[in-house]
Design a protein around this motif. Structure first.
Motif, PDB file in Angstrom:
ATOM      1  N   ASP A 137       0.856  -1.187   0.000  1.00  0.00           N
ATOM      2  CA  ASP A 137       0.000   0.000   0.000  1.00  0.00           C
ATOM      3  C   ASP A 137       0.894   1.240   0.000  1.00  0.00           C
ATOM      4  N   GLU A 138       0.807   2.036  -1.044  1.00  0.00           N
ATOM      5  CA  GLU A 138       1.673   3.211  -1.178  1.00  0.00           C
ATOM      6  C   GLU A 138       1.356   4.293  -0.148  1.00  0.00           C
ATOM      7  N   ARG A 139       0.212   4.186   0.518  1.00  0.00           N
ATOM      8  CA  ARG A 139      -0.134   5.165   1.547  1.00  0.00           C
ATOM      9  C   ARG A 139       0.630   4.911   2.847  1.00  0.00           C
ATOM     10  N   ILE A 140       1.262   3.756   2.955  1.00  0.00           N
ATOM     11  CA  ILE A 140       2.085   3.443   4.129  1.00  0.00           C
ATOM     12  C   ILE A 140       3.510   3.882   3.829  1.00  0.00           C
ATOM     13  N   ARG A 141       4.036   4.784   4.633  1.00  0.00           N
ATOM     14  CA  ARG A 141       5.357   5.367   4.403  1.00  0.00           C
ATOM     15  C   ARG A 141       6.282   4.997   5.563  1.00  0.00           C
ATOM     16  N   PRO A 142       7.288   4.179   5.289  1.00  0.00           N
ATOM     17  CA  PRO A 142       8.208   3.769   6.357  1.00  0.00           C
ATOM     18  C   PRO A 142       9.302   4.799   6.609  1.00  0.00           C
ATOM     19  N   VAL A 143       9.595   5.011   7.884  1.00  0.00           N
ATOM     20  CA  VAL A 143      10.755   5.788   8.302  1.00  0.00           C
ATOM     21  C   VAL A 143      11.567   4.877   9.220  1.00  0.00           C
ATOM     22  N   ILE A 144      12.744   4.466   8.762  1.00  0.00           N
ATOM     23  CA  ILE A 144      13.537   3.465   9.467  1.00  0.00           C
ATOM     24  C   ILE A 144      14.745   4.135  10.116  1.00  0.00           C
ATOM     25  N   PHE A 145      14.838   4.069  11.446  1.00  0.00           N
ATOM     26  CA  PHE A 145      15.973   4.638  12.166  1.00  0.00           C
ATOM     27  C   PHE A 145      17.206   3.735  12.048  1.00  0.00           C
ATOM     28  N   ALA A 146      18.380   4.360  12.188  1.00  0.00           N
ATOM     29  CA  ALA A 146      19.632   3.609  12.188  1.00  0.00           C
ATOM     30  C   ALA A 146      19.838   2.841  13.492  1.00  0.00           C
ATOM     31  N   ARG A 147      19.188   3.290  14.560  1.00  0.00           N
ATOM     32  CA  ARG A 147      19.224   2.609  15.863  1.00  0.00           C
ATOM     33  C   ARG A 147      18.049   3.104  16.692  1.00  0.00           C
ATOM     34  N   ASN A 148      17.941   2.617  17.906  1.00  0.00           N
ATOM     35  CA  ASN A 148      16.864   3.049  18.794  1.00  0.00           C
ATOM     36  C   ASN A 148      17.160   4.445  19.346  1.00  0.00           C
ATOM     37  N   PHE A 149      16.220   5.368  19.152  1.00  0.00           N
ATOM     38  CA  PHE A 149      16.368   6.722  19.674  1.00  0.00           C
ATOM     39  C   PHE A 149      15.294   7.063  20.710  1.00  0.00           C
ATOM     40  N   GLY A 150      14.291   6.225  20.883  1.00  0.00           N
ATOM     41  CA  GLY A 150      13.270   6.482  21.868  1.00  0.00           C
ATOM     42  C   GLY A 150      11.942   6.909  21.254  1.00  0.00           C
ATOM     43  N   HIS A 151      10.882   6.680  22.019  1.00  0.00           N
ATOM     44  CA  HIS A 151       9.520   6.911  21.541  1.00  0.00           C
ATOM     45  C   HIS A 151       9.271   8.360  21.128  1.00  0.00           C
ATOM     46  N   GLN A 152       9.671   9.316  21.983  1.00  0.00           N
ATOM     47  CA  GLN A 152       9.391  10.720  21.691  1.00  0.00           C
ATOM     48  C   GLN A 152      10.133  11.209  20.452  1.00  0.00           C
ATOM     49  N   ILE A 153      11.339  10.711  20.242  1.00  0.00           N
ATOM     50  CA  ILE A 153      12.103  11.067  19.046  1.00  0.00           C
ATOM     51  C   ILE A 153      11.473  10.442  17.803  1.00  0.00           C
ATOM     52  N   ALA A 154      10.958   9.209  17.949  1.00  0.00           N
ATOM     53  CA  ALA A 154      10.297   8.556  16.809  1.00  0.00           C
ATOM     54  C   ALA A 154       9.064   9.343  16.386  1.00  0.00           C
ATOM     55  N   VAL A 155       8.296   9.820  17.352  1.00  0.00           N
ATOM     56  CA  VAL A 155       7.137  10.650  17.024  1.00  0.00           C
ATOM     57  C   VAL A 155       7.587  11.941  16.343  1.00  0.00           C
ATOM     58  N   THR A 156       8.692  12.511  16.818  1.00  0.00           N
ATOM     59  CA  THR A 156       9.219  13.742  16.215  1.00  0.00           C
ATOM     60  C   THR A 156       9.577  13.518  14.751  1.00  0.00           C
ATOM     61  N   ALA A 157      10.199  12.389  14.447  1.00  0.00           N
ATOM     62  CA  ALA A 157      10.527  12.076  13.052  1.00  0.00           C
ATOM     63  C   ALA A 157       9.256  11.969  12.221  1.00  0.00           C
ATOM     64  N   GLY A 158       8.227  11.356  12.791  1.00  0.00           N
ATOM     65  CA  GLY A 158       6.958  11.272  12.082  1.00  0.00           C
ATOM     66  C   GLY A 158       6.385  12.646  11.775  1.00  0.00           C
ATOM     67  N   LEU A 159       6.492  13.562  12.742  1.00  0.00           N
ATOM     68  CA  LEU A 159       6.025  14.939  12.506  1.00  0.00           C
ATOM     69  C   LEU A 159       6.834  15.597  11.392  1.00  0.00           C
ATOM     70  N   ASP A 160       8.136  15.349  11.372  1.00  0.00           N
ATOM     71  CA  ASP A 160       8.989  15.941  10.339  1.00  0.00           C
ATOM     72  C   ASP A 160       8.591  15.471   8.942  1.00  0.00           C
ATOM     73  N   TYR A 161       8.238  14.191   8.809  1.00  0.00           N
ATOM     74  CA  TYR A 161       7.937  13.614   7.497  1.00  0.00           C
ATOM     75  C   TYR A 161       6.452  13.665   7.135  1.00  0.00           C
ATOM     76  N   SER A 162       5.601  14.087   8.051  1.00  0.00           N
ATOM     77  CA  SER A 162       4.170  14.136   7.772  1.00  0.00           C
ATOM     78  C   SER A 162       3.848  15.234   6.769  1.00  0.00           C
ATOM     79  N   ARG A 163       2.807  15.002   5.972  1.00  0.00           N
ATOM     80  CA  ARG A 163       2.421  15.973   4.943  1.00  0.00           C
ATOM     81  C   ARG A 163       0.970  16.424   5.057  1.00  0.00           C
ATOM     82  N   GLY A 164       0.204  15.840   5.963  1.00  0.00           N
ATOM     83  CA  GLY A 164      -1.220  16.102   6.035  1.00  0.00           C
ATOM     84  C   GLY A 164      -1.575  17.452   6.634  1.00  0.00           C
TER      85      GLY A 164
END
Length: 311
Positions: free
Chosen positions: A60-87
């Protein structure tokens, strides 16, 4: 087509849950009748979640993966999602399905009424121990008392934010992040929606007591000077007691009281003051350590692979 809604789900070792998460999110979002995207942010998983995310994205092309190089933590993962979000509106949801995707429709309804932050309030919490419930309740009420920011009680990161709010949050790059506090700090029109939190769909919690304690420290030090003020108060109290004891000791010595013979009283006083000093140094160390992390200027996260287009 540019999505109207972006859903961010941080993932850490949730391989069993991912297919059900995608299915339920897809059913809800398709029912809304607007373009959407689901950002699955892999926070250094080691259980096959990374491969599962790639597999789901290929379907499904609507699913967009963002893969970290290592574990950075939940709050940082959400931050990356905000950075890459387009809605135009962005929803943060846990990938363990304790936050039911069906509640997203209620959040969207409030957004369409004109609210720019719609947070989900945990009215009921199934499958959680009394200790988790007690400490969570205590934390929310403590943070409400000691901070100047009005952080809603009994809320997690499950919320919808308007693009204007997300754009402001994306300019705030502090490392020790407490996103539910940050989204309250920015202001805008906010409202809560109560919901019943479900037990985990599969697997075990990825937020043990150690991580909960770290998040609490980030919240307190990020939004309050109260610990520093406590250290000052304790110092004044200890100094005041010492001053009051000086004439008492002189009088008791003058009348040769046996209560003040030997070194016991001196040892107790020294240990007390030494303990107070070490506690105060520890509080200062917490704030200084966070300053040290900030001035190094390292990136919040490192991405192994991610969509090329971002907001």
């Amino acid at each position: 087509m540019k999505p109207v809604f972006s859903i961010i789900a941080p993932v850490f070792n949730e391989c069993e849950t991912l297919p059900e998460l995608v299915r339920r999110v897809g059913a809800v979002m398709d029912g809304l009748g607007e373009p959407w995207e689901l950002l699955l942010v892999d926070d250094g998983s080691s259980d096959g979640s990374t491969e599962k995310i790639r597999e789901l994205a290929a379907q499904d092309e609507r699913i967009r993966p963002v893969i970290f190089a290592r574990n950075f933590g939940h709050q940082i993962a959400v931050t990356a999602g905000l950075d890459y979000s387009r809605g135009d509106a962005v929803v943060i949801i846990d990938s363990d399905l304790q936050d039911p995707p069906e509640v997203i429709a209620d959040l969207v309804a409030k957004w369409r009424e004109g609210y720019e932050v719609v947070y989900a309030i945990r009215a009921e919490r199934e499958g959680e121990s009394w200790f988790k419930l007690f400490t969570a309740s205590l934390f929310y009420r403590l943070i409400a008392r000691i901070t100047d920011v009005k952080i809603p009680l009994d809320t997690g990161d499950f919320r919808l934010m308007d693009r204007r709010v997300v754009n402001v949050l994306n300019t705030m790059r502090e490392r020790d992040r407490f996103l539910r506090g940050m989204s309250a700090w920015v202001g805008f029109r906010q409202i809560g929606v109560p919901y019943k939190r479900a037990p985990r769909f599969a697997g075990s919690t990825k937020y043990p007591f150690r991580k909960m304690l770290k998040l609490a420290l980030n919240a307190i030090t990020g939004f309050s000077y109260f610990p520093l003020q406590v250290a000052t108060f304790v110092g004044f109290i200890a100094a005041g007691l010492s001053i009051l004891m000086i004439p008492v000791v002189i009088i008791m010595r003058a009348i040769t009281s046996t209560q003040f013979l030997g070194q016991a009283s001196t040892l107790v006083a020294v240990l007390f003051l030494g303990g107070v000093q070490l506690i105060c140094l520890g509080i200062l160390g917490e704030y200084i350590g966070r300053i040290y992390d900030e001035v190094k200027g390292r990136p919040l996260y490192i991405v192994r692979e991610a969509p090329q287009d971002r907001e």
